[in-house]
Motif scaffolding. Sequence first.
Motif, PDB file in Angstrom:
ATOM      1  N   UNK A 311       0.802  -1.232   0.000  1.00 43.07           N
ATOM      2  CA  UNK A 311       0.000   0.000   0.000  1.00 43.07           C
ATOM      3  C   UNK A 311       0.830   1.275   0.000  1.00 43.07           C
ATOM      4  N   UNK A 312       2.133   1.164  -0.123  1.00 40.95           N
ATOM      5  CA  UNK A 312       2.969   2.360   0.010  1.00 40.95           C
ATOM      6  C   UNK A 312       2.845   3.323  -1.167  1.00 40.95           C
ATOM      7  N   UNK A 313       2.195   2.908  -2.273  1.00 34.63           N
ATOM      8  CA  UNK A 313       2.002   3.821  -3.405  1.00 34.63           C
ATOM      9  C   UNK A 313       0.721   4.633  -3.281  1.00 34.63           C
ATOM     10  N   UNK A 314      -0.129   4.315  -2.326  1.00 33.47           N
ATOM     11  CA  UNK A 314      -1.402   5.032  -2.199  1.00 33.47           C
ATOM     12  C   UNK A 314      -1.220   6.533  -1.997  1.00 33.47           C
ATOM     13  N   UNK A 315      -0.256   6.998  -1.172  1.00 32.49           N
ATOM     14  CA  UNK A 315      -0.090   8.447  -1.038  1.00 32.49           C
ATOM     15  C   UNK A 315       0.188   9.141  -2.372  1.00 32.49           C
ATOM     16  N   UNK A 401      -1.937  -2.338 -14.822  1.00 37.36           N
ATOM     17  CA  UNK A 401      -3.371  -2.324 -14.598  1.00 37.36           C
ATOM     18  C   UNK A 401      -3.702  -1.592 -13.320  1.00 37.36           C
ATOM     19  N   UNK A 402      -4.972  -1.622 -12.933  1.00 32.50           N
ATOM     20  CA  UNK A 402      -5.407  -0.915 -11.736  1.00 32.50           C
ATOM     21  C   UNK A 402      -4.728  -1.441 -10.479  1.00 32.50           C
ATOM     22  N   UNK A 403      -4.340  -2.723 -10.483  1.00 30.82           N
ATOM     23  CA  UNK A 403      -3.738  -3.326  -9.290  1.00 30.82           C
ATOM     24  C   UNK A 403      -2.371  -2.744  -8.955  1.00 30.82           C
ATOM     25  N   UNK A 404      -1.811  -1.929  -9.841  1.00 34.18           N
ATOM     26  CA  UNK A 404      -0.531  -1.279  -9.536  1.00 34.18           C
ATOM     27  C   UNK A 404      -0.640  -0.489  -8.233  1.00 34.18           C
ATOM     28  N   UNK A 405      -1.785   0.142  -8.024  1.00 37.73           N
ATOM     29  CA  UNK A 405      -1.960   0.968  -6.832  1.00 37.73           C
ATOM     30  C   UNK A 405      -1.925   0.165  -5.548  1.00 37.73           C
TER      31      UNK A 405
END
Length: 652
Positions: A311-315, A401-405
């Motif tokens: 989850x570290x890419x969420x910011x 894809x979307x799962x990158x996030x």
Amino acid sequence: MPVTLAETATEVRDRNGRLLRAYPVANGIWRMAVTPEQVDPGYLAMLLRYEDKRFYGHSGVDVLALLRAAGQALWQRRVVSGGSTLTMQVARLLEDGSTGRWAGKLRQMRLALALERRLSKAQILQLYLIHAPFGGNVEGVRAASYAWFGKEPSRLTLAEAALLVALPQAPEARRPDRAPLRAQAALDRVLMRMADASVLSAEAAQSAQQAKIPRHMRAFPQLAPHLADHVTAATPELAQIALTIEAGLQQRLAQLVSETVMRQDPRLSGAVLVADHQTGEILASVGSGGYRDDPRQGFVDMTRAGRSPGSTLKPLVYGLAFDQGLAHPETMIHDGPIDIDGYAPQNFDGRFRGDLRIRQALKLSLNVPVIRLVQALGPARLMSALRRGGAQPRVPGNKAGLAVALGGVGLSLQELVQVYAGLAAGGQGPRLRARIATSYEQMPRLVSKVSAWQVGDILRGLAPPPGAPAGVLAYKTGTSYGHRDTWAIGWDGRHVVGVWLGRADGTPVPGAFGAELAAPLLFEAFGRLGTGFAPLPSAPPSTLRLATAELPLPLQRFDSGKGSGKSDADIQLAFPPDGATLMLVDEGQMTLRIKGGEAPFLVLVNQKPVVTGARRRSIDLSGMERGFSTLTVVDRNGRSDQAHVRVSRPGG
């Protein structure tokens, strides 16, 4: 000018000149570069008095010493003293010759005379200091000082200096680890002779005799070994490499990581990277819990290994959404079941929260809201931002894809810390660097100052681990699929620190969570910086700080059904184009032109609304200030476009 006729160790040093790591030369010989100025003056005084008291007066051969040695040999019928000068000893060391035979002596005398004609006394002394044998595979006084005492030879005690004077005469027979009695006797003889010659007082000599001699050879320094391996492989032509690392901090954090993994799974490894996000200097780089071949695979540098970032890419996703005018920290977003072409992401705990603010969605690290935002932004925009931030994201099939996030991409700890450095430095930070010789380089802008602050303001509100202070760090944790990787990355007003824990072979660590394992390590790492927590920055003046109901209508609620891709109906900022430089007069007036989208339109300059409810597609702006600005237009459906421009005025 220093002269060496043999290879010396490649050395990696920290920002203050402290030795981090050295590499032996061919055949495993420890031989290190040194000058007389780097050696304790007391040792040099003893050496010259003991070995060659007329060193500065003869031309390579001391006739008086030779006559004395010959007379003693005839009288005692055995060799009492050798009569060799330091220059003759250097000649023997350079040609690897014998010491006692007169034929060898004559050869050394010829070479010594030649050396004296070509070199200065300081250069000859330097050659001795580099080549003298000190037992085993150790040559030279600097390598000997590290091997026997674990320190530079610049500050030796009297006993240490006397031992180093005595050892080269019989390096194997007097090795302290194998023949401690002989070593002690040789040390005592040096001290007593120095007292007789008034180089030392009798009291000082007697006191030095009471010191304990070393009973084993020490290991050479091995701080930041993974980083040292990397920089020496990248610059094999360099014999001396200076790093931005601070040795004391590196040592403290290496110990912290080692202690942490030792309390956990026997195959657990860990890594920590610390950087100054204002200068780009890497201050510590711990690649594993221990640099050794063990079940933890300590030789693997986990600061550079590509892993799932969880989850570290969420910011970053939220920062991009703020920049695009898609959302604001107080924007409402729905957290509920979704199905996007068969992709139905779930939250980590399997629960849905319904409507909530963006701020809460990021603090709770919810998956569904961030996927809605990435759908609107497009995964390509996120990948582009990662590359702009200094990362090289790896995705299966090279199609994001979307799962990158949610971590469906390969990134290293160093890459994540680089990206976070951009957020920490107000949206645009320096490129991280470990070598002092590498110059400062600013990265492209990642997000706007306002967006970077908004993300940091949300993350500083996360609850800290038990016992840790609140509100001092903006940080985010992450756990990759299958509990293979746990992360915690955060920043204060000066430093950015990244933490990874997991198994080097990529197998799962059952029950591992970033918030439970990595977050405490992150706060402990900041605590060991020794500088306290630097204050986080205050909000930029243009920051829009309003409650949800006070926001412009398009920012009050995020509509995830719009804004995915660009079609004829999508809004486009036709003028000015992205990257344009505009020369403005008449009080900074300019005209925006909009294509597509549905009125009314919202216009933001650097995240601050300047026009609301506009229905015309040509919108006049005034008061544009010099410098770089981000222009954003948003239509009634939440679709947006933006351009980064540079504004100048006549005369500047």
